[in-house]
Scaffold this motif. Sequence first.
Motif, PDB file in Angstrom:
ATOM      1  N   HIS A 105       0.933  -1.098  -0.008  1.00  0.00           N
ATOM      2  CA  HIS A 105       0.133  -0.058  -0.273  1.00  0.00           C
ATOM      3  C   HIS A 105       0.950   1.315  -0.136  1.00  0.00           C
ATOM      4  O   HIS A 105       0.557   2.210  -0.691  1.00  0.00           O
ATOM      5  N   TRP A 106       1.786   1.083   0.664  1.00  0.00           N
ATOM      6  CA  TRP A 106       3.042   2.303   0.746  1.00  0.00           C
ATOM      7  C   TRP A 106       3.486   2.651  -0.648  1.00  0.00           C
ATOM      8  O   TRP A 106       3.385   3.479  -1.251  1.00  0.00           O
ATOM      9  N   LEU A 109       0.782   4.261  -2.933  1.00  0.00           N
ATOM     10  CA  LEU A 109       0.562   5.666  -2.547  1.00  0.00           C
ATOM     11  C   LEU A 109       1.510   6.560  -3.416  1.00  0.00           C
ATOM     12  O   LEU A 109       1.469   7.690  -3.100  1.00  0.00           O
ATOM     13  N   GLY A 476       5.726  10.523   0.462  1.00  0.00           N
ATOM     14  CA  GLY A 476       4.898  10.553  -0.617  1.00  0.00           C
ATOM     15  C   GLY A 476       4.970  11.889  -1.373  1.00  0.00           C
ATOM     16  O   GLY A 476       6.076  12.540  -1.302  1.00  0.00           O
TER      17      GLY A 476
END
Length: 530
Positions: A105-106, A109, A476
């Motif tokens: 998921h990181w 993103l 991010g």
Amino acid sequence: MESFDYIIVGAGSAGCVLADRLSEGGTNTVLLLEAGRRDTYPWIHIPIGFAKTFFNEKFNWCFETAPIPGFGGRRGYAPQGKVLGGSSSINGLVYLRGLREDFDHWRALGNPGWGYDDVLPYFRKSEHQERGADSFHGVDGPLAVSDLRDPHTLNDVFIAASREAGYRETSDFNGARPEGVGRFQMTARNGLRASTAVAFLRRAELRANFCLRTNALVETLSIDAGRVTGLRYSIGGTLREARARHLVVLSAGALNSPTILQRSGIGDPEVLAAAGVPLRHALPGVGKNLQDHVQARLVVETRGMSSVNTAVRSPMALAAMGLRYALLRRGPLAYAGGQCGGLLKTMPTLDRPDIMYFVMPFSSADLRKGLDRFAGFTIAGCLQRPESRGTVTITSGAVGDAPVIAPNFLDAESDLETLVRGLRSARHIVEQAPFAGLVVREVRPGTEIQSDDDLHDYVRATASSVYHSAGTCRMGAGSDAVVDHRLRVHGLGGLIVADASIMPRIVSCPTNATAIMIGERAAGLINEDA
């Protein structure tokens, strides 16, 4: 003015790793600044000693949160290590990395290089796994990871009852199939805590190109023409200045890293204006995105099973515990914060676990007031992926002023519902046959509390943090991100952040192992750039 190639702020879970890796080879000069003292206090190194350091201001920042609406206005406790090793010197020693989906998921993103397959080599690089090497574990690293010594009989009972309740058993929470119930491993070697100070920093201290300063309070970062060139810090009230030829690495933790940035004029312009700090670099995401695990506890009184609650009130039992540990490094003094537990789904329709159980052979309504007087145990159900978000903000530029920590626990209704389901699942496990004859009563919440509304009230009145602050310098892209995927602070040269604050979303377990991995990954990125 002193000059070093690299200056690292914070000798915690990530900072000690960076100090070791960046000073390897003897080429780079490295300065490590730690606000706390050396880790010479004996109880730091005895696993159960976290009970002696967890509320001790000599080794802990001992922050308090702002009133939390989701807790009915109660304030929360927000510890963070203030000693060599940081929180790895005062935590519960449980070694859990998280789920594959956390890191994938990181990456999704907008953080290439941070998926599970990308970070697994860095977990393995740190690890000296007692069970040996395999595709998930390493044996060449300095961080000792070991099985529990002399585990409590509660572990076998809980695991057997969980199987009868329909849950699978796992032999390795950090392996191919982490979902299930089982025994935790701990960061310990031969019954002694393996903090990052012991595992990594001791090696760095042997090198002539490495310099460590303790009791060093970083006041502000020095900024010149869009680049961080060093910092100002004080020891015993004497102001000093150090220059970084290559990089300043901020590894002060999820509560202190955003505080230092804001104090240096880096952050949300409105926050800085309110604190009376001149703006040097606008970065609205600093101090936002605060996440933490929240726990709701099921406490059971027992018969016919030993409990730390009663043992600590017996002088003979205490003497026997001390002797057993001194001679064999076994017994309750070698216990971790949680001996066994589980990563479980509270609903079968979920794609992955949403609750994390820690099972402990003791109980307390308030650890600051001691353990309960009855023999008992605790099943702490912890929210793995909270939806609630909080903030960390300064109120002034003074180094001695604590930040305002507003975690906003249970702000998201889904967080509350997950904790209630976790309590019901824990009750279901305790109702199984292996616990028959051992349970006297459910003390908290108590069998009279059954409805969803009553359980909601119980959670709001008694829930607490699990002390895993993360996310306040989010990695991010976008306006709310603080660092990019190489941990470089957006819009500033010469500065990276490398600690639990960079997590875009908190991992589904205690954060220490991941913070260590972040230190390894950051060192790798820095060496690549060099």
